[in-house]
Write a protein that holds these residues in place. Structure first.
Motif, short mmCIF file in Angstrom:
data_model
loop_
_atom_site.label_atom_id
_atom_site.label_comp_id
_atom_site.label_asym_id
_atom_site.label_seq_id
_atom_site.Cartn_x
_atom_site.Cartn_y
_atom_site.Cartn_z
N GLY A 1 108.23 38.26 30.50
CA GLY A 1 108.49 36.94 29.99
C GLY A 1 109.35 35.69 30.55
N PHE A 2 110.31 36.32 31.04
CA PHE A 2 111.29 35.21 31.79
C PHE A 2 110.58 34.91 32.99
N ALA A 3 109.73 35.61 33.60
CA ALA A 3 109.29 35.17 35.05
C ALA A 3 108.06 34.15 34.65
N LEU A 4 107.27 34.60 33.44
CA LEU A 4 106.18 33.51 33.11
C LEU A 4 106.79 32.27 32.83
N ALA A 5 107.88 32.18 31.87
CA ALA A 5 108.50 31.03 31.53
C ALA A 5 109.26 30.26 32.64
N SER A 6 109.63 31.13 33.53
CA SER A 6 110.28 30.32 34.81
C SER A 6 109.26 29.70 35.67
N ALA A 7 107.91 30.35 35.80
CA ALA A 7 107.00 29.69 36.58
C ALA A 7 106.42 28.37 35.86
N LEU A 8 106.39 28.58 34.18
CA LEU A 8 106.06 27.29 33.65
C LEU A 8 106.97 26.11 33.87
N GLY A 9 108.50 26.32 33.99
CA GLY A 9 109.30 25.52 34.31
C GLY A 9 109.12 24.80 35.60
N GLY A 10 108.91 25.83 36.49
CA GLY A 10 108.59 25.21 37.81
C GLY A 10 107.45 24.34 38.18
#
Length: 510
Positions: free
Chosen positions: A92-101
């Protein structure tokens, strides 16, 4: 340790050291994220058209979700399984980070930051509680928590270096994308090597009133402090947030004392050693967060350092933390009581902070800032290691997740308080200095600029004096409240009742 205690202790997990690598990697990612975004924020604000009034929400959205959901995340880890919570949190943290980037506007960025905070609140307590249930031998536990403590303490400074590199040589989006490989490697490794003890889950039904009261109470508390920083302590909404937080958290305590399966059993908080850790660590983090903020501004604005150079300027603190945690704390933890590491550790850090009260516009980095950082790092590293281990002192394995969440909660709330409180003190001192030197400041030119710089440094040094006092208070609390003996020997046994008391021997290996 007696034969009875030895027979009760669970067999050591053969994959525990491999698991530590992936747990440490995940912890590094979460701690990095706390500071890496600060470096990238000015560039991201310009690209996404975020207003000055709303830019604080890039930080606040993460802090509110993370701080508010930590206790819930810790209990979910206890109930659902720490390995499962750990892996889901990473993904989930990785997906949220991708969304932020990939954010193309303010709303997408703020949503991504809130999601990062929510998944971080699931991931962080699961990581620490996995260590608690996998490492039961006193000496191995000391080494494992030494590594974890070094990362927890020094990771923020590493984030400043990495954030400077990525922002200066690539662009701000990479401060988000960099989390993805961390998360993928940690999740894949954890799934393959972590073997969580089968009997360590908490099968009790979820305490929904406790979840609602704790989450809303902590969100109100964190928001109150973050709003105080920008709007002032007398602002109506700031006051309302503090009052609401006090009422909600008081109601939470009343509920937890009465329900059959509480979200946070009060025995987790009231055992004096764990309580001493939560309180002393939360206070120490107040001073650390304030220091990162002030030193970053001092080096970049007053001394004219680039983001990358500023990041490297924090290396002595990282080196000190790693040395204090792995070479001093881990080596001595099985030989001396934890309070004799934590109390002196906070005092040594306070001595480093005391040096920084002498900051001036023309202060020498090698002569003043470098030795101050080394002392801060050594002291904090030495104190953090036993603190992380004692977070789950004498706790029932079924409560390990929520006990671990309390450490993260104390750090998160401490960080919010530190940023708001010390920033307010610094701003007041700066304003007072400028008022006293209004004529020189109005003159403009080099003389006026010098007065502005001197006013900033006056503000920083005033706030750092408070940080010194806070670290002394942390030391006193650690020496007074924490009374357990060194692991493997005994000393005062953790107080508690029921299962909590019954399971002390196998968990802590006293």
């Amino acid at each position: 340790m007696s034969k009875t205690a030895a027979s009760l202790a669970p067999a050591a997990d053969p994959s525990r050291w491999k698991a530590l690598v992936f747990i440490a990697l995940a912890q590094l990612m979460v701690v990095l994220d706390a500071t890496i975004v600060n470096i990238a924020l000015p560039s991201a604000q310009t690209d996404l058209g975020i207003s000055d009034g709303n830019r604080q929400w890039v930080i606040t959205a993460y802090a509110l979700a993370f701080g508010g959901l930590l206790l819930f995340g810790g209990r979910i880890a206890d109930k659902w399984g720490r390995k499962n919570a750990f892996v889901v949190g990473l993904i989930g943290f990785a997906l949220a980070s991708a969304l932020g980037g990939a954010a193309n506007g303010e709303a997408m960025m703020l949503g991504a930051r809130a999601l990062q905070g929510a998944f971080g609140a699931l991931l962080a307590p699961a990581a620490l509680s996995l260590l608690a249930v996998m490492f039961t031998d006193a000496k191995e536990r000391a080494k494992a928590f030494g590594i974890y403590g070094a990362i927890a303490g020094g990771g923020g400074a590493v984030g400043l270096i990495l954030g400077g590199f990525l922002t200066e040589y690539l662009n701000w989006r990479w401060t988000f994308f960099v989390n993805i490989p961390f998360a993928i490697v940690a999740a894949a490794g954890a799934w393959m090597v972590i073997r969580e003890p089968a009997d360590s889950r908490n099968r009790a039904p979820l305490d929904i009133p406790g979840v609602v009261l704790s989450t809303t109470g902590l969100v109100a508390l964190v928001y109150g402090f973050t709003r105080a920083e920008s709007a002032g302590w007398s602002d109506a909404l700031t006051v309302v947030m503090f009052v609401a937080s006090a009422l909600l958290l008081f109601a939470f305590v009343l509920v937890e004392a009465k329900v059959k399966s509480p979200l946070l059993p009060l025995r987790v908080l009231l055992e004096r050693n764990r309580g001493g850790v939560y309180l002393s660590l939360g206070l120490a983090v107040i001073s650390m967060f304030g220091l990162f903020l002030f030193l970053t501004y001092y080096l970049q604005v007053v001394k004219g350092f680039s983001p990358v150079k500023t990041g490297f300027a924090f290396l002595p603190m990282i080196a000190g933390m790693i040395t204090g945690s792995t070479q001093i704390g881990a080596r001595l933890m099985t030989r001396v009581p934890p309070r004799l590491l934590m109390g002196p550790g906070f005092l040594v850090a306070g001595l480093g902070m005391l040096l920084l009260t002498q900051l001036e516009v023309g202060s020498s980095y090698p002569a003043l800032i470098l030795p101050a950082q080394l002392l801060l790092g050594l002291g904090m590293g030495t104190a953090f290691m036993p603190a992380m281990s004692l977070a789950t002192h004498g706790v029932n394995p079924a409560d390990a997740g929520v006990a671990s969440a309390m450490v993260n909660t104390s750090q998160q709330v401490g960080g919010a308080i530190g940023t708001a409180l010390l920033n307010t003190i610094a701003a007041s001192a700066t304003t007072a200095y400028l008022t006293d030197h209004a004529a020189e400041a109005a003159a403009g030119g080099p003389a006026g600029q010098l007065i502005q710089a001197q006013a900033m440094v006056e503000g920083y040094s005033s706030a750092i004096w408070w940080a010194v006092g806070i670290l002394v208070a942390s030391s006193v609390i650690a020496l007074t409240l924490i009374n357990t003996g060194r692991p493997g020997v005994g000393g005062p046994v953790a107080s508690g009742s029921g299962e909590d008391a019954e399971l002390k021997v196998p968990v802590i290996a006293h």
